[in-house]
Scaffold this motif. Structure first.
Motif, mmCIF file in Angstrom:
data_model
loop_
_atom_site.group_PDB
_atom_site.id
_atom_site.type_symbol
_atom_site.label_atom_id
_atom_site.label_comp_id
_atom_site.label_asym_id
_atom_site.label_seq_id
_atom_site.Cartn_x
_atom_site.Cartn_y
_atom_site.Cartn_z
ATOM 1 N N ARG A 62 25.740 -9.577 57.801
ATOM 2 C CA ARG A 62 24.806 -9.715 56.692
ATOM 3 C C ARG A 62 23.624 -8.795 56.970
ATOM 4 O O ARG A 62 23.084 -8.791 58.071
ATOM 5 C CB ARG A 62 24.347 -11.159 56.597
ATOM 6 N N VAL A 63 23.226 -8.030 55.959
ATOM 7 C CA VAL A 63 22.064 -7.161 56.081
ATOM 8 C C VAL A 63 21.062 -7.605 55.024
ATOM 9 O O VAL A 63 21.386 -7.665 53.835
ATOM 10 C CB VAL A 63 22.417 -5.671 55.902
ATOM 11 N N ILE A 64 19.857 -7.941 55.488
ATOM 12 C CA ILE A 64 18.822 -8.503 54.634
ATOM 13 C C ILE A 64 17.552 -7.659 54.766
ATOM 14 O O ILE A 64 17.162 -7.292 55.880
ATOM 15 C CB ILE A 64 18.479 -9.956 55.071
ATOM 16 N N ALA A 65 16.913 -7.403 53.652
ATOM 17 C CA ALA A 65 15.615 -6.728 53.686
ATOM 18 C C ALA A 65 14.582 -7.687 54.277
ATOM 19 O O ALA A 65 14.569 -8.871 53.944
ATOM 20 C CB ALA A 65 15.201 -6.304 52.278
ATOM 21 N N LYS A 66 13.751 -7.177 55.171
ATOM 22 C CA LYS A 66 12.701 -8.019 55.758
ATOM 23 C C LYS A 66 11.684 -8.432 54.700
ATOM 24 O O LYS A 66 11.127 -9.517 54.762
ATOM 25 C CB LYS A 66 12.024 -7.291 56.924
ATOM 26 N N ASN A 67 11.460 -7.571 53.723
ATOM 27 C CA ASN A 67 10.604 -7.883 52.587
ATOM 28 C C ASN A 67 11.547 -8.185 51.421
ATOM 29 O O ASN A 67 12.135 -7.275 50.836
ATOM 30 C CB ASN A 67 9.685 -6.705 52.265
ATOM 31 N N LEU A 68 11.704 -9.448 51.091
ATOM 32 C CA LEU A 68 12.676 -9.864 50.078
ATOM 33 C C LEU A 68 12.351 -9.365 48.671
ATOM 34 O O LEU A 68 13.185 -9.485 47.775
ATOM 35 C CB LEU A 68 12.838 -11.381 50.099
ATOM 36 N N SER A 69 11.179 -8.780 48.476
ATOM 37 C CA SER A 69 10.852 -8.207 47.171
ATOM 38 C C SER A 69 11.033 -6.685 47.159
ATOM 39 O O SER A 69 10.725 -6.034 46.160
ATOM 40 C CB SER A 69 9.419 -8.585 46.764
ATOM 41 N N ASP A 70 11.542 -6.113 48.234
ATOM 42 C CA ASP A 70 11.764 -4.668 48.334
ATOM 43 C C ASP A 70 13.088 -4.311 47.652
ATOM 44 O O ASP A 70 14.137 -4.225 48.290
ATOM 45 C CB ASP A 70 11.768 -4.231 49.799
ATOM 46 N N GLU A 71 13.010 -4.114 46.347
ATOM 47 C CA GLU A 71 14.219 -3.862 45.544
ATOM 48 C C GLU A 71 14.948 -2.585 45.952
ATOM 49 O O GLU A 71 16.170 -2.517 45.851
ATOM 50 C CB GLU A 71 13.857 -3.838 44.061
ATOM 51 N N VAL A 72 14.211 -1.579 46.395
ATOM 52 C CA VAL A 72 14.836 -0.315 46.812
ATOM 53 C C VAL A 72 15.724 -0.557 48.034
ATOM 54 O O VAL A 72 16.898 -0.150 48.048
ATOM 55 C CB VAL A 72 13.771 0.769 47.099
ATOM 56 N N GLN A 73 15.186 -1.226 49.069
ATOM 57 C CA GLN A 73 15.981 -1.502 50.270
ATOM 58 C C GLN A 73 17.195 -2.369 49.936
ATOM 59 O O GLN A 73 18.290 -2.127 50.423
ATOM 60 C CB GLN A 73 15.127 -2.176 51.348
ATOM 61 N N ILE A 74 17.002 -3.371 49.096
ATOM 62 C CA ILE A 74 18.096 -4.279 48.731
ATOM 63 C C ILE A 74 19.206 -3.502 48.020
ATOM 64 O O ILE A 74 20.387 -3.669 48.332
ATOM 65 C CB ILE A 74 17.572 -5.454 47.879
ATOM 66 N N ARG A 75 18.840 -2.622 47.092
ATOM 67 C CA ARG A 75 19.842 -1.808 46.394
ATOM 68 C C ARG A 75 20.578 -0.897 47.374
ATOM 69 O O ARG A 75 21.807 -0.773 47.335
ATOM 70 C CB ARG A 75 19.177 -0.983 45.294
ATOM 71 N N LEU A 76 19.835 -0.274 48.299
ATOM 72 C CA LEU A 76 20.459 0.608 49.288
ATOM 73 C C LEU A 76 21.398 -0.168 50.213
ATOM 74 O O LEU A 76 22.486 0.320 50.554
ATOM 75 C CB LEU A 76 19.381 1.324 50.108
ATOM 76 N N ILE A 77 21.003 -1.362 50.628
ATOM 77 C CA ILE A 77 21.852 -2.215 51.477
ATOM 78 C C ILE A 77 23.158 -2.503 50.757
ATOM 79 O O ILE A 77 24.253 -2.332 51.311
ATOM 80 C CB ILE A 77 21.144 -3.550 51.815
ATOM 81 N N ARG A 78 23.065 -2.974 49.525
ATOM 82 C CA ARG A 78 24.254 -3.378 48.761
ATOM 83 C C ARG A 78 25.193 -2.207 48.514
ATOM 84 O O ARG A 78 26.410 -2.344 48.653
ATOM 85 C CB ARG A 78 23.827 -4.047 47.459
ATOM 86 N N THR A 79 24.638 -1.068 48.151
ATOM 87 C CA THR A 79 25.465 0.124 47.923
ATOM 88 C C THR A 79 26.182 0.525 49.207
ATOM 89 O O THR A 79 27.395 0.785 49.204
ATOM 90 C CB THR A 79 24.589 1.289 47.410
ATOM 91 N N HIS A 80 25.451 0.548 50.310
ATOM 92 C CA HIS A 80 26.042 0.946 51.588
ATOM 93 C C HIS A 80 27.149 -0.019 52.023
ATOM 94 O O HIS A 80 28.231 0.421 52.436
ATOM 95 C CB HIS A 80 24.966 1.027 52.665
ATOM 96 N N LEU A 81 26.896 -1.312 51.930
ATOM 97 C CA LEU A 81 27.911 -2.277 52.373
ATOM 98 C C LEU A 81 29.170 -2.216 51.505
ATOM 99 O O LEU A 81 30.279 -2.372 52.019
ATOM 100 C CB LEU A 81 27.341 -3.693 52.408
ATOM 101 N N ARG A 82 29.025 -1.968 50.207
ATOM 102 C CA ARG A 82 30.214 -1.808 49.352
ATOM 103 C C ARG A 82 31.009 -0.573 49.779
ATOM 104 O O ARG A 82 32.243 -0.604 49.809
ATOM 105 C CB ARG A 82 29.798 -1.701 47.885
ATOM 106 N N GLU A 83 30.304 0.515 50.096
ATOM 107 C CA GLU A 83 30.979 1.741 50.553
ATOM 108 C C GLU A 83 31.686 1.501 51.888
ATOM 109 O O GLU A 83 32.830 1.927 52.077
ATOM 110 C CB GLU A 83 29.970 2.886 50.693
ATOM 111 N N ILE A 84 31.014 0.809 52.802
ATOM 112 C CA ILE A 84 31.597 0.507 54.114
ATOM 113 C C ILE A 84 32.826 -0.382 53.946
ATOM 114 O O ILE A 84 33.844 -0.180 54.617
ATOM 115 C CB ILE A 84 30.535 -0.158 55.026
ATOM 116 N N GLN A 85 32.749 -1.351 53.062
ATOM 117 C CA GLN A 85 33.903 -2.226 52.811
ATOM 118 C C GLN A 85 35.121 -1.388 52.408
ATOM 119 O O GLN A 85 36.211 -1.565 52.953
ATOM 120 C CB GLN A 85 33.595 -3.243 51.719
ATOM 121 N N ALA A 86 34.931 -0.476 51.470
ATOM 122 C CA ALA A 86 36.038 0.371 51.010
ATOM 123 C C ALA A 86 36.578 1.227 52.153
ATOM 124 O O ALA A 86 37.800 1.355 52.321
ATOM 125 C CB ALA A 86 35.579 1.248 49.845
#
Length: 176
Positions: A62-86
């Motif tokens: 699980r990768v979580i942004a330390k600042n839960l309101s940091d939408e940029v980091q959250i979007r980057l995390i989700r995009t990266h993990l989907r790519e890694i999954q594939a």
């Protein structure tokens, strides 16, 4: 007696130097991993926490942004993990290889897994994303666990065992 004192002094000095040398090497490794990680991961390692939770049949990352309101980091995390999954589903573990090195514990066994031997599911979680790994092979589960341990060690303060995470409001994997 003088020889014994010299030998004892040398052993004490060697004993004191060994942990310091190990810490310096460990710090150097973490710095190298952080530098290579920045080249592979689009999000900031320092702005995120990686939680690795082992289970009887695999585990989760699980990768979580330390600042839960940091939408940029959250979007980057989700995009990266989907790519890694594939990539992982196709046996491509080149990203962890580039970050941690080809001799990373567990990596060669994960690479050698046949299609379908490891299932890898992605899901969004509050503040980030999660990959859930499952296998019926005890050998591959052990490889996943060794791989998790190596990542926790290499990422230092930015990664931890999910079972030991006690962040307020942070649900453990599978509890959402």
């Amino acid at each position: 007696m003088k020889a014994f004192t010299l030998l004892t002094t040398a052993m004490v000095i060697a004993g004191l130097n060994t942990p310091l040398q190990a810490l310096a090497a460990d710090a150097g490794r973490k710095a190298e991993v952080a530098q290579r990680g920045a080249e592979v991961m689009p999000f900031s390692l320092q702005s995120t926490t990686h939680l690795f939770t082992k289970s009887a049949n695999g585990g989760s990352q699980r990768v979580i942004a330390k600042n839960l309101s940091d939408e940029v980091q959250i979007r980057l995390i989700r995009t990266h993990l989907r790519e890694i999954q594939a990539e992982f589903q196709h046996g491509d573990f080149s990203a962890p290889d580039r970050i941690h090195g080809a001799d990373m514990p567990g990596l060669s066994q994960l690479r050698a897994a046949k299609p379908g031997q490891i299932s890898i599911a992605y899901r969004d979680v509050d503040g980030g994303g999660e990959l859930v790994f499952r296998s019926a092979s005890g050998k591959l589960v052990s490889a996943l666990h060794a791989w998790f341990d190596a990542q926790i060690s290499d990422h230092g303060a930015d990664a931890m065992d999910g079972h030991m995470a006690h962040h307020p409001g942070m649900a453990q994997p599978g509890s959402e």
